[in-house]
Design a protein around this motif. Structure first.
Motif, mmCIF file in Angstrom:
data_model
loop_
_atom_site.group_PDB
_atom_site.id
_atom_site.type_symbol
_atom_site.label_atom_id
_atom_site.label_comp_id
_atom_site.label_asym_id
_atom_site.label_seq_id
_atom_site.Cartn_x
_atom_site.Cartn_y
_atom_site.Cartn_z
ATOM 1 N N PHE A 200 70.749 -11.395 24.985
ATOM 2 C CA PHE A 200 72.256 -11.061 24.819
ATOM 3 C C PHE A 200 72.994 -11.600 23.194
ATOM 4 O O PHE A 200 73.312 -10.841 22.581
ATOM 5 C CB PHE A 200 73.284 -11.693 25.660
ATOM 6 N N SER A 201 72.277 -12.737 22.959
ATOM 7 C CA SER A 201 72.463 -13.329 21.795
ATOM 8 C C SER A 201 72.098 -12.432 20.518
ATOM 9 O O SER A 201 72.645 -12.627 19.582
ATOM 10 C CB SER A 201 71.977 -14.600 21.843
ATOM 11 N N ASP A 202 70.835 -12.143 20.819
ATOM 12 C CA ASP A 202 70.306 -11.186 19.860
ATOM 13 C C ASP A 202 71.147 -9.724 19.363
ATOM 14 O O ASP A 202 71.244 -9.641 18.365
ATOM 15 C CB ASP A 202 68.723 -10.739 20.082
ATOM 16 N N PHE A 203 71.373 -9.302 20.419
ATOM 17 C CA PHE A 203 72.379 -8.192 20.400
ATOM 18 C C PHE A 203 73.563 -8.404 19.771
ATOM 19 O O PHE A 203 73.867 -7.626 18.692
ATOM 20 C CB PHE A 203 72.580 -7.254 21.604
ATOM 21 N N VAL A 204 74.231 -9.564 20.057
ATOM 22 C CA VAL A 204 75.552 -9.443 19.574
ATOM 23 C C VAL A 204 75.656 -10.023 18.042
ATOM 24 O O VAL A 204 76.234 -9.682 17.286
ATOM 25 C CB VAL A 204 76.366 -10.807 20.177
ATOM 26 N N TYR A 205 74.358 -10.854 17.685
ATOM 27 C CA TYR A 205 74.130 -11.231 16.415
ATOM 28 C C TYR A 205 73.698 -10.076 15.244
ATOM 29 O O TYR A 205 74.696 -9.865 14.497
ATOM 30 C CB TYR A 205 73.085 -12.365 16.384
ATOM 31 N N VAL A 206 72.971 -9.029 15.926
ATOM 32 C CA VAL A 206 72.808 -7.937 15.056
ATOM 33 C C VAL A 206 73.974 -6.928 14.986
ATOM 34 O O VAL A 206 74.189 -6.566 14.146
ATOM 35 C CB VAL A 206 71.609 -7.377 15.710
ATOM 36 N N ALA A 207 74.484 -6.824 16.001
ATOM 37 C CA ALA A 207 75.862 -6.185 16.244
ATOM 38 C C ALA A 207 76.722 -6.407 14.870
ATOM 39 O O ALA A 207 77.435 -5.760 14.329
ATOM 40 C CB ALA A 207 76.571 -5.969 17.259
ATOM 41 N N SER A 208 76.817 -7.879 14.880
ATOM 42 C CA SER A 208 77.944 -8.493 13.958
ATOM 43 C C SER A 208 77.583 -8.132 12.338
ATOM 44 O O SER A 208 78.179 -7.775 11.397
ATOM 45 C CB SER A 208 78.177 -9.980 13.954
ATOM 46 N N ILE A 209 76.188 -7.915 12.071
ATOM 47 C CA ILE A 209 75.544 -7.499 10.967
ATOM 48 C C ILE A 209 76.103 -6.160 10.337
ATOM 49 O O ILE A 209 76.562 -5.698 9.552
ATOM 50 C CB ILE A 209 74.133 -7.427 11.032
ATOM 51 N N PHE A 210 75.889 -5.240 11.894
ATOM 52 C CA PHE A 210 76.368 -3.702 11.638
ATOM 53 C C PHE A 210 77.681 -3.735 11.367
ATOM 54 O O PHE A 210 78.128 -2.947 10.383
ATOM 55 C CB PHE A 210 75.925 -2.997 12.785
ATOM 56 N N MET A 211 78.622 -4.428 12.063
ATOM 57 C CA MET A 211 79.854 -4.654 11.867
ATOM 58 C C MET A 211 80.184 -4.728 10.298
ATOM 59 O O MET A 211 81.374 -3.952 9.676
ATOM 60 C CB MET A 211 80.678 -5.099 12.746
ATOM 61 N N THR A 212 79.707 -5.779 9.862
ATOM 62 C CA THR A 212 79.940 -6.232 8.527
ATOM 63 C C THR A 212 79.409 -5.227 7.349
ATOM 64 O O THR A 212 80.165 -4.905 6.447
ATOM 65 C CB THR A 212 79.246 -7.508 8.289
ATOM 66 N N HIS A 213 78.181 -4.562 7.770
ATOM 67 C CA HIS A 213 77.572 -3.835 6.440
ATOM 68 C C HIS A 213 77.661 -2.361 6.734
ATOM 69 O O HIS A 213 77.395 -1.499 5.577
ATOM 70 C CB HIS A 213 75.962 -4.216 6.269
ATOM 71 N N PHE A 214 77.830 -1.825 7.941
ATOM 72 C CA PHE A 214 77.603 -0.311 8.263
ATOM 73 C C PHE A 214 79.103 0.293 8.459
ATOM 74 O O PHE A 214 79.038 1.609 8.381
ATOM 75 C CB PHE A 214 76.811 -0.303 9.523
ATOM 76 N N THR A 215 80.219 -0.490 8.278
ATOM 77 C CA THR A 215 81.535 0.140 8.719
ATOM 78 C C THR A 215 82.352 0.154 7.446
ATOM 79 O O THR A 215 82.094 -0.575 6.665
ATOM 80 C CB THR A 215 82.307 -0.569 9.808
ATOM 81 N N ALA A 216 83.300 1.125 7.387
ATOM 82 C CA ALA A 216 84.061 1.280 6.290
ATOM 83 C C ALA A 216 84.992 0.100 6.162
ATOM 84 O O ALA A 216 85.344 -0.440 4.954
ATOM 85 C CB ALA A 216 84.807 2.539 6.084
ATOM 86 N N SER A 217 85.359 -0.451 7.332
ATOM 87 C CA SER A 217 86.171 -1.710 7.609
ATOM 88 C C SER A 217 86.123 -2.048 9.027
ATOM 89 O O SER A 217 85.561 -1.235 9.877
ATOM 90 C CB SER A 217 87.550 -1.166 7.076
ATOM 91 N N THR A 218 86.594 -3.196 9.274
ATOM 92 C CA THR A 218 86.596 -3.628 10.705
ATOM 93 C C THR A 218 88.093 -3.656 11.539
ATOM 94 O O THR A 218 88.346 -4.589 12.255
ATOM 95 C CB THR A 218 86.082 -4.921 10.667
ATOM 96 N N LYS A 219 89.045 -2.923 10.794
ATOM 97 C CA LYS A 219 90.131 -3.013 11.193
ATOM 98 C C LYS A 219 90.590 -2.408 12.666
ATOM 99 O O LYS A 219 91.185 -3.079 13.239
ATOM 100 C CB LYS A 219 91.136 -1.747 10.270
ATOM 101 N N THR A 220 89.718 -1.302 12.963
ATOM 102 C CA THR A 220 89.729 -0.928 14.354
ATOM 103 C C THR A 220 88.456 -0.592 14.987
ATOM 104 O O THR A 220 87.450 -0.281 14.328
ATOM 105 C CB THR A 220 90.585 0.366 14.799
ATOM 106 N N VAL A 221 88.277 -0.823 16.415
ATOM 107 C CA VAL A 221 86.813 -0.772 16.959
ATOM 108 C C VAL A 221 86.542 0.791 16.701
ATOM 109 O O VAL A 221 85.387 0.926 16.688
ATOM 110 C CB VAL A 221 87.062 -1.217 18.278
ATOM 111 N N LEU A 222 87.468 1.756 16.936
ATOM 112 C CA LEU A 222 87.013 3.111 17.027
ATOM 113 C C LEU A 222 86.694 3.819 15.557
ATOM 114 O O LEU A 222 86.388 4.855 15.453
ATOM 115 C CB LEU A 222 88.192 3.780 17.685
ATOM 116 N N GLU A 223 86.660 3.030 14.297
ATOM 117 C CA GLU A 223 86.618 3.570 13.014
ATOM 118 C C GLU A 223 85.157 3.958 12.997
ATOM 119 O O GLU A 223 84.302 3.147 13.579
ATOM 120 C CB GLU A 223 86.935 2.567 12.078
ATOM 121 N N GLU A 224 84.820 5.234 12.403
ATOM 122 C CA GLU A 224 83.614 5.684 12.189
ATOM 123 C C GLU A 224 82.682 4.669 11.324
ATOM 124 O O GLU A 224 83.271 4.086 10.519
ATOM 125 C CB GLU A 224 83.421 7.216 11.600
ATOM 126 N N LEU A 225 81.408 4.684 11.579
ATOM 127 C CA LEU A 225 80.475 4.055 10.769
ATOM 128 C C LEU A 225 80.648 4.647 9.465
ATOM 129 O O LEU A 225 80.968 6.049 9.229
ATOM 130 C CB LEU A 225 78.845 3.991 11.288
#
Length: 379
Positions: A200-225
């Motif tokens: 679990f800890s591996d997945f949530v860590y890597v997910a935090s990397i995706f959120m930071t670098h692969f999304t236009a912003s982190t304003k809403t969960v439903l925003e497209e990559l």
């Protein structure tokens, strides 16, 4: 009337041990047995009389009844502060909220990447069997996650702040929920055999990397990559692989910089084709960030296309990190061995794409290092 008023003004006693037992999903009888053992040990240590079983049973039963009423307020934690039925210190309220929304990582690992439907809730019996977590506790975690997801979906603000504000959770726990929601929203596949060893800890860590670098912003969960990152990655792939000269210049510059650091063995150990293969795979991962199927397979793809080849070279996680850092430095024209003199990757092109290149490679590096460590640790 005075006794009635006095009852409401008294601070309620919350037995934290019994609360934890209740959260685990154990019955009143189970809790009574545990409480009897604990009370008798305390009495023996203090040289006091052993408590009567009916006294302990009454205390436990009363606590359980209170817990069931308190649970209704915990579905909307902000109500717990304003309700008059159970006066208690703020520290106790916070303890109740944080522990109620705490979770067993084994259970949440089973729910990652899934849409939390009624069918999935019915399958919690199987989750209970695999994790050995009581079914009542599994259902609480499922319902809590679903409740937070629903609240976040209706909000416009940044996820972590919404979760903190609406559920009064500390930042670290709110961040974990945000990472879980991100994984589930994009239906990242966490079940493939290639990544079955990940925790679990591996997945949530890597997910935090995706959120930071692969999304236009982190304003809403439903925003497209970020579609612009995917487009830039496609452009970069064409730029680098449609010109052998450009790719060779980048390879030579990278090799020279590694040699200047006394790390020439990194590329030598990997073989002649390693540079081209890894870079193509990374650019392809970036280009796929607008394809739903490729997004779903992102964890497994990074493992297969980046981490597994590096392990096979063999490279350590530090070797992989240094290689990718050096490639970034050379592409972006940082340092004396950069591509400043390149006729193809000129200053204008670097200015246009260096941000996207660094963003993509940094994300793959950080995610790859975590996946590399997890894979090596299982061997």
């Amino acid at each position: 009337m005075s006794s009635f008023t006095g009852f409401f003004s008294n601070t309620i006693v919350i037995d934290k041990t019994l609360w934890q037992i209740w959260l685990m999903g154990l019955t009143v009888d189970n809790a009574i047995n545990v409480a009897l053992v604990q009370h008798r040990k305390r009495a023996a240590a203090a040289g006091a009389l052993r408590p009567e079983q009916n006294q302990v049973a009454h205390f436990v039963t009363t606590q359980y009844r209170n817990f069931e009423i308190i649970e209704g307020f915990l579905h909307q934690p902000r109500q717990l502060s304003s309700q008059p039925l159970f006066p208690m210190p703020q520290s106790t309220k916070q303890f109740l909220i944080e522990s109620y929304y705490g979770f067993d990582e084994r259970v949440i690992r089973e729910l990652l990447g899934k849409k939390l439907t009624s069918r999935v809730r019915k399958e919690l019996e199987e989750v209970c069997s695999r994790t050995r977590v009581h079914i009542i506790s599994c259902r609480r975690m499922f319902d809590n996650l679903k409740r937070i997801i629903k609240r976040v979906e209706d909000a416009d603000a940044e996820m972590v702040s919404v979760i903190q504000r609406e559920f009064l959770l500390p930042q670290d726990l709110a961040q974990q929920y945000a990472n879980i929601i991100f994984i589930n929203n994009y239906r990242f596949d966490t079940t493939k055999k290639r990544i079955a060893h990940l925790r679990f800890s591996d997945f949530v860590y890597v997910a935090s990397i995706f959120m930071t670098h692969f999304t236009a912003s982190t304003k809403t969960v439903l925003e497209e990559l970020d579609a612009s990152l995917a487009q830039d990655s496609r452009d970069l792939r064409a730029l680098l692989f449609n010109s052998k000269e450009t790719l060779e210049q980048l390879r030579v510059a990278t090799a020279a910089q590694l040699a200047s650091l006394g790390q020439q063995h990194i590329l030598e150990r990997a073989g002649a084709s390693a540079f081209k293969v890894l870079l193509r795979n990374i650019m392809s991962i970036g280009a796929g960030l607008i394809n739903n199927r490729e997004i779903r397979d992102l964890f497994a793809t990074i493992q297969e296309k980046v981490v597994d080849p590096c392990i096979a070279f063999p490279w350590s996680a530090a070797d992989m990190s240094l290689f990718l850092d050096t490639v970034m430095a050379q592409f972006c024209g940082i340092g004396p061995a950069g591509l400043i003199e390149s006729e193809v990757v000129n200053a204008q092109t670097r200015k246009r794409y260096s941000g996207a290149f660094a963003r993509l490679v940094t994300a793959i590096k950080l995610a790859g290092m975590r996946l590399h460590a997890a894979a090596v640790g299982t061997q």
